[in-house]
Design a protein around this motif. Structure first.
Motif, PDB file in Angstrom:
ATOM      1  N   GLY A 212       0.743  -1.417  -0.046  1.00 17.06           N
ATOM      2  CA  GLY A 212      -0.102  -0.117   0.115  1.00 17.06           C
ATOM      3  C   GLY A 212       0.896   1.094  -0.123  1.00 17.06           C
ATOM      4  N   CYS A 213       0.047   2.186   0.496  1.00 22.74           N
ATOM      5  CA  CYS A 213       0.978   3.706   0.578  1.00 22.74           C
ATOM      6  C   CYS A 213       1.627   3.894   2.032  1.00 22.74           C
ATOM      7  N   ASN A 214       2.712   4.374   2.033  1.00 22.84           N
ATOM      8  CA  ASN A 214       3.318   4.486   3.437  1.00 22.84           C
ATOM      9  C   ASN A 214       2.928   5.868   3.897  1.00 22.84           C
ATOM     10  N   MET A 215       2.289   6.161   4.793  1.00 25.68           N
ATOM     11  CA  MET A 215       1.993   7.588   5.353  1.00 25.68           C
ATOM     12  C   MET A 215       2.485   7.579   6.951  1.00 25.68           C
ATOM     13  N   ASN A 216       3.160   8.337   7.100  1.00 28.03           N
ATOM     14  CA  ASN A 216       4.074   8.396   8.549  1.00 28.03           C
ATOM     15  C   ASN A 216       4.192   7.322   9.225  1.00 28.03           C
ATOM     16  N   GLY A 217       4.710   6.087   8.250  1.00 25.96           N
ATOM     17  CA  GLY A 217       5.153   5.073   9.004  1.00 25.96           C
ATOM     18  C   GLY A 217       3.970   3.999   8.907  1.00 25.96           C
ATOM     19  N   MET A 218       2.951   4.311   8.670  1.00 20.25           N
ATOM     20  CA  MET A 218       1.692   3.407   8.628  1.00 20.25           C
ATOM     21  C   MET A 218       1.567   3.019   7.117  1.00 20.25           C
ATOM     22  N   ILE A 219       1.334   1.801   6.849  1.00 17.71           N
ATOM     23  CA  ILE A 219       0.823   1.139   5.606  1.00 17.71           C
ATOM     24  C   ILE A 219      -0.662   1.396   5.397  1.00 17.71           C
ATOM     25  N   ILE A 220      -1.111   2.271   4.301  1.00 17.69           N
ATOM     26  CA  ILE A 220      -2.715   2.484   4.231  1.00 17.69           C
ATOM     27  C   ILE A 220      -3.000   1.817   2.869  1.00 17.69           C
ATOM     28  N   ASN A 221      -3.683   0.731   2.893  1.00 21.18           N
ATOM     29  CA  ASN A 221      -4.260   0.157   1.462  1.00 21.18           C
ATOM     30  C   ASN A 221      -5.589  -0.069   1.122  1.00 21.18           C
ATOM     31  N   HIS A 222      -6.373   0.399   2.443  1.00 18.89           N
ATOM     32  CA  HIS A 222      -7.894   0.461   1.952  1.00 18.89           C
ATOM     33  C   HIS A 222      -8.595   1.320   2.817  1.00 18.89           C
ATOM     34  N   LEU A 223      -9.784   1.793   2.471  1.00 15.65           N
ATOM     35  CA  LEU A 223     -10.868   2.448   3.323  1.00 15.65           C
ATOM     36  C   LEU A 223     -11.890   1.578   3.048  1.00 15.65           C
ATOM     37  N   MET A 224     -12.903   1.452   4.066  1.00 12.57           N
ATOM     38  CA  MET A 224     -13.973   0.838   4.381  1.00 12.57           C
ATOM     39  C   MET A 224     -15.019   1.566   5.021  1.00 12.57           C
ATOM     40  N   TYR A 225     -16.031   1.819   4.461  1.00 10.20           N
ATOM     41  CA  TYR A 225     -17.281   2.519   5.096  1.00 10.20           C
ATOM     42  C   TYR A 225     -18.568   1.869   4.637  1.00 10.20           C
ATOM     43  N   ALA A 226     -19.448   1.091   5.322  1.00  6.27           N
ATOM     44  CA  ALA A 226     -20.668   0.680   5.082  1.00  6.27           C
ATOM     45  C   ALA A 226     -20.601  -0.228   3.943  1.00  6.27           C
ATOM     46  N   ASP A 227     -21.051  -0.324   2.745  1.00  6.00           N
ATOM     47  CA  ASP A 227     -20.527  -1.048   1.613  1.00  6.00           C
ATOM     48  C   ASP A 227     -19.833  -0.710   0.724  1.00  6.00           C
ATOM     49  N   ASP A 228     -19.089   0.564   0.900  1.00  9.27           N
ATOM     50  CA  ASP A 228     -18.251   1.266  -0.148  1.00  9.27           C
ATOM     51  C   ASP A 228     -16.669   0.879   0.478  1.00  9.27           C
ATOM     52  N   THR A 229     -15.966   0.340  -0.461  1.00  9.72           N
ATOM     53  CA  THR A 229     -14.618  -0.107  -0.215  1.00  9.72           C
ATOM     54  C   THR A 229     -13.847   0.491  -1.195  1.00  9.72           C
ATOM     55  N   CYS A 230     -12.445   1.095  -0.913  1.00 10.23           N
ATOM     56  CA  CYS A 230     -11.507   1.882  -1.757  1.00 10.23           C
ATOM     57  C   CYS A 230     -10.303   1.318  -1.261  1.00 10.23           C
ATOM     58  N   ILE A 231      -9.866   0.677  -2.516  1.00  8.20           N
ATOM     59  CA  ILE A 231      -8.408  -0.003  -2.412  1.00  8.20           C
ATOM     60  C   ILE A 231      -7.255   0.949  -2.927  1.00  8.20           C
ATOM     61  N   ILE A 232      -5.959   1.224  -2.157  1.00  5.87           N
ATOM     62  CA  ILE A 232      -5.045   2.108  -2.281  1.00  5.87           C
ATOM     63  C   ILE A 232      -3.807   1.699  -2.454  1.00  5.87           C
ATOM     64  N   ALA A 233      -2.984   1.812  -3.489  1.00  4.17           N
ATOM     65  CA  ALA A 233      -1.709   1.313  -3.733  1.00  4.17           C
ATOM     66  C   ALA A 233      -0.920   2.355  -4.320  1.00  4.17           C
ATOM     67  N   ALA A 234       0.465   2.261  -4.361  1.00  5.63           N
ATOM     68  CA  ALA A 234       1.473   3.129  -4.868  1.00  5.63           C
ATOM     69  C   ALA A 234       1.749   2.987  -6.261  1.00  5.63           C
ATOM     70  N   SER A 235       1.367   1.764  -6.862  1.00  8.15           N
ATOM     71  CA  SER A 235       1.706   1.109  -7.928  1.00  8.15           C
ATOM     72  C   SER A 235       0.693   0.357  -8.636  1.00  8.15           C
ATOM     73  N   PRO A 236       0.644   0.062  -9.989  1.00  9.45           N
ATOM     74  CA  PRO A 236      -0.234  -0.878 -10.506  1.00  9.45           C
ATOM     75  C   PRO A 236      -0.140  -2.187 -10.079  1.00  9.45           C
ATOM     76  N   THR A 237       1.190  -2.658  -9.763  1.00 10.07           N
ATOM     77  CA  THR A 237       1.451  -3.808  -9.587  1.00 10.07           C
ATOM     78  C   THR A 237       1.176  -4.191  -8.163  1.00 10.07           C
ATOM     79  N   ALA A 238       1.133  -3.296  -7.190  1.00 12.04           N
ATOM     80  CA  ALA A 238       0.717  -3.498  -5.913  1.00 12.04           C
ATOM     81  C   ALA A 238      -0.842  -3.298  -5.709  1.00 12.04           C
ATOM     82  N   LEU A 239      -1.422  -2.774  -6.566  1.00  9.91           N
ATOM     83  CA  LEU A 239      -2.997  -2.633  -6.567  1.00  9.91           C
ATOM     84  C   LEU A 239      -3.226  -4.035  -6.957  1.00  9.91           C
TER      85      LEU A 239
END
Length: 148
Positions: A23-50
């Motif tokens: 995923g994406c390194n933000m202040n030392g944390m790896i963030i790769n998804h957001l989920m709220y109710a039935d909406d999900t967002c996948i986050i990555a720094a490159s197409p291969t990672a995604l």
């Protein structure tokens, strides 16, 4: 109760994505998804990672008897202006090619790949004018005319 049950059911997918350390390194944390109710967002720094994260989602779906709607699944690439012409390879979910978009609404906010929020601001301005006009229209029916 439905959003709560969805969160309980999807918690395992959230854990699987988090434990991938992709995923994406933000202040030392790896963030790769957001989920709220039935909406999900996948986050990555490159197409291969995604693609690896999408594969985790596809594997989860198969083992838990759920179906992701590939037609409603969209991809967006945020590139710096210096890499505007960079080709991004096709991404797939369950071997179905995903559509790339330049803007999309997520949780009520329009997100644009050019790092602009003009579309969302204009949507809010129009809504404000509409609400103001409705208020004036309704109030004018109940307020007596001003005497001269």
């Amino acid at each position: 109760m439905s959003p709560m049950l969805f969160n309980i059911y999807m918690d395992e997918l959230s854990c699987n994505l988090s434990q991938s350390y992709i995923g994406c390194n933000m202040n030392g944390m790896i963030i790769n998804h957001l989920m709220y109710a039935d909406d999900t967002c996948i986050i990555a720094a490159s197409p291969t990672a995604l693609q690896k994260l999408l594969d985790i989602c596809a594997d989860f779906a198969v083992s838990n008897f759920i179906i992701f709607n590939e037609k409603k699944t969209k991809c967006m690439c945020f590139k710096p202006n210096s890499l505007n012409g960079l080709f991004v390879s096709t991404l797939r979910l369950n071997d179905v090619p995903l559509t790339f978009v330049t803007s999309n609404k997520y949780l009520g906010v329009i997100i644009h790949d050019k790092h602009q929020d003009d579309d969302d601001i204009m949507r809010h301005v129009k809504s404000l004018y509409s609400g103001g006009n409705l208020l004036i229209s309704r109030a004018s029916k109940h307020v007596p005319p001003v005497l001269k």
